[in-house]
Design a protein around this motif. Structure first.
Motif, PDB file in Angstrom:
ATOM      1  N   GLU A 172     -73.172 -12.329 -27.920  1.00  0.00           N
ATOM      2  CA  GLU A 172     -72.043 -13.256 -28.024  1.00  0.00           C
ATOM      3  C   GLU A 172     -71.643 -13.780 -26.651  1.00  0.00           C
ATOM      4  O   GLU A 172     -71.360 -14.973 -26.491  1.00  0.00           O
ATOM      5  CB  GLU A 172     -70.862 -12.549 -28.691  1.00  0.00           C
ATOM      6  CG  GLU A 172     -69.655 -13.448 -28.910  1.00  0.00           C
ATOM      7  CD  GLU A 172     -68.524 -12.723 -29.599  1.00  0.00           C
ATOM      8  OE1 GLU A 172     -67.430 -13.299 -29.705  1.00  0.00           O
ATOM      9  OE2 GLU A 172     -68.729 -11.564 -30.033  1.00  0.00           O
ATOM     10  N   ALA A 173     -71.622 -12.901 -25.645  1.00  0.00           N
ATOM     11  CA  ALA A 173     -71.283 -13.333 -24.290  1.00  0.00           C
ATOM     12  C   ALA A 173     -72.312 -14.325 -23.764  1.00  0.00           C
ATOM     13  O   ALA A 173     -71.979 -15.308 -23.106  1.00  0.00           O
ATOM     14  CB  ALA A 173     -71.177 -12.123 -23.364  1.00  0.00           C
ATOM     15  N   SER A 190     -74.103 -16.328 -25.570  1.00  0.00           N
ATOM     16  CA  SER A 190     -73.912 -17.585 -26.284  1.00  0.00           C
ATOM     17  C   SER A 190     -72.747 -18.374 -25.701  1.00  0.00           C
ATOM     18  O   SER A 190     -72.826 -19.601 -25.563  1.00  0.00           O
ATOM     19  CB  SER A 190     -73.674 -17.298 -27.770  1.00  0.00           C
ATOM     20  OG  SER A 190     -73.436 -18.490 -28.483  1.00  0.00           O
ATOM     21  N   ARG A 191     -71.677 -17.695 -25.324  1.00  0.00           N
ATOM     22  CA  ARG A 191     -70.533 -18.383 -24.724  1.00  0.00           C
ATOM     23  C   ARG A 191     -70.905 -18.968 -23.367  1.00  0.00           C
ATOM     24  O   ARG A 191     -70.421 -20.038 -22.998  1.00  0.00           O
ATOM     25  CB  ARG A 191     -69.358 -17.420 -24.568  1.00  0.00           C
ATOM     26  CG  ARG A 191     -68.682 -17.048 -25.871  1.00  0.00           C
ATOM     27  CD  ARG A 191     -67.320 -16.456 -25.618  1.00  0.00           C
ATOM     28  NE  ARG A 191     -67.392 -15.284 -24.767  1.00  0.00           N
ATOM     29  CZ  ARG A 191     -67.466 -14.030 -25.223  1.00  0.00           C
ATOM     30  NH1 ARG A 191     -67.501 -13.812 -26.533  1.00  0.00           N
ATOM     31  NH2 ARG A 191     -67.540 -13.007 -24.392  1.00  0.00           N
ATOM     32  N   ARG A 192     -71.762 -18.285 -22.626  1.00  0.00           N
ATOM     33  CA  ARG A 192     -72.172 -18.801 -21.317  1.00  0.00           C
ATOM     34  C   ARG A 192     -72.993 -20.074 -21.454  1.00  0.00           C
ATOM     35  O   ARG A 192     -72.965 -20.944 -20.574  1.00  0.00           O
ATOM     36  CB  ARG A 192     -72.990 -17.740 -20.566  1.00  0.00           C
ATOM     37  CG  ARG A 192     -72.168 -16.574 -20.069  1.00  0.00           C
ATOM     38  CD  ARG A 192     -73.031 -15.512 -19.436  1.00  0.00           C
ATOM     39  NE  ARG A 192     -73.826 -16.041 -18.319  1.00  0.00           N
ATOM     40  CZ  ARG A 192     -74.659 -15.291 -17.590  1.00  0.00           C
ATOM     41  NH1 ARG A 192     -74.804 -14.002 -17.884  1.00  0.00           N
ATOM     42  NH2 ARG A 192     -75.336 -15.817 -16.604  1.00  0.00           N
ATOM     43  N   GLN A 239     -72.683 -22.312 -23.964  1.00  0.00           N
ATOM     44  CA  GLN A 239     -71.950 -23.376 -24.632  1.00  0.00           C
ATOM     45  C   GLN A 239     -71.510 -24.502 -23.701  1.00  0.00           C
ATOM     46  O   GLN A 239     -71.635 -25.679 -24.053  1.00  0.00           O
ATOM     47  CB  GLN A 239     -70.751 -22.804 -25.383  1.00  0.00           C
ATOM     48  CG  GLN A 239     -71.137 -22.114 -26.684  1.00  0.00           C
ATOM     49  CD  GLN A 239     -69.946 -21.490 -27.373  1.00  0.00           C
ATOM     50  OE1 GLN A 239     -68.811 -21.572 -26.872  1.00  0.00           O
ATOM     51  NE2 GLN A 239     -70.176 -20.869 -28.511  1.00  0.00           N
TER      52      GLN A 239
END
Length: 205
Positions: free
Chosen positions: A186-187, A189-191, A193
């Motif tokens: 998840e981290a 994926s946020r990076r 985005q």
């Protein structure tokens, strides 16, 4: 090569718990001989006591690796995990526990392998600490505790089999590692985005 290793194997047996326990029992048989209780069968008594002592001694087990520091950086943690795998390969575990251990080590291998996930992990000190604790403490201690308790469970039956405790412990570690892996994905994926949204933002009104 076989001849050069033979003295080492002999020395290892002489220092083993089986030989030391058997020798202690053999000395007890020798004492019975001197007191006259063994009679004419004293060689059989001494040999029998030695053999019984050797059978009752706890079996040899691999020594867990000695890690100097449980807070190693990620690159050192990879090397320590490789050393741990060597130790685990030598441990004689029941099939159910071995399967759970294989699932756990596969997860750890994926998290520690160089790549995108390990890049995110290197920026997460808490995640590195969690894996470091698993590699340096939780896994080797759990396996070593089982190897110690397995022999005692045969001497004192009636208690919960030690493999059940090992299976539960490995399952908890696997779940904890899976949660960490999900958080890292998840981290990551946020990076990524902001890089995908920036072209869209430029195309807006």
């Amino acid at each position: 090569m076989a001849t050069s290793s033979a003295p080492g194997r002999v020395l290892a047996y002489l220092e083993s718990a089986k030989n030391l326990t058997g020798s202690a029992c053999g000395l007890a048989g020798l004492a019975l001989t001197f007191t006259g209780l063994a009679g004419a069968y004293w060689p059989v008594v001494i040999a029998g006591l030695y053999g019984a002592g050797a059978l009752l001694a706890p079996p040899a087990r691999p020594r867990p690796p000695d890690f100097p520091d449980a807070s190693s950086p990620l690159r050192t943690l990879r090397d320590d995990f490789a050393r741990l795998r060597v130790y685990l390969d030598q441990a004689d575990l029941p099939p159910a526990a071995a399967d759970r251990l294989a699932e756990l080590t596969e997860l750890l291998d994926g998290l520690l392998a160089p790549g995108r996930v390990s890049d995110v992990l290197s920026a997460d000190p808490e995640g590195v600490h969690t894996l470091s604790r698993a590699v340096h403490q939780d896994i080797p201690e759990s396996v070593d505790t089982f190897l110690r308790a397995r022999w005692w469970s045969g001497v004192s039956p009636g208690r919960e089999p030690p493999e059940r405790h090992l299976e539960r412990r490995l399952e908890l570690l696997r779940r904890e590692t899976e949660e960490l892996a999900a958080g890292l994905r998840e981290a990551g994926s946020r990076r990524r985005q902001p890089h995908t949204r920036r072209p869209e933002d430029r195309g807006g009104p």
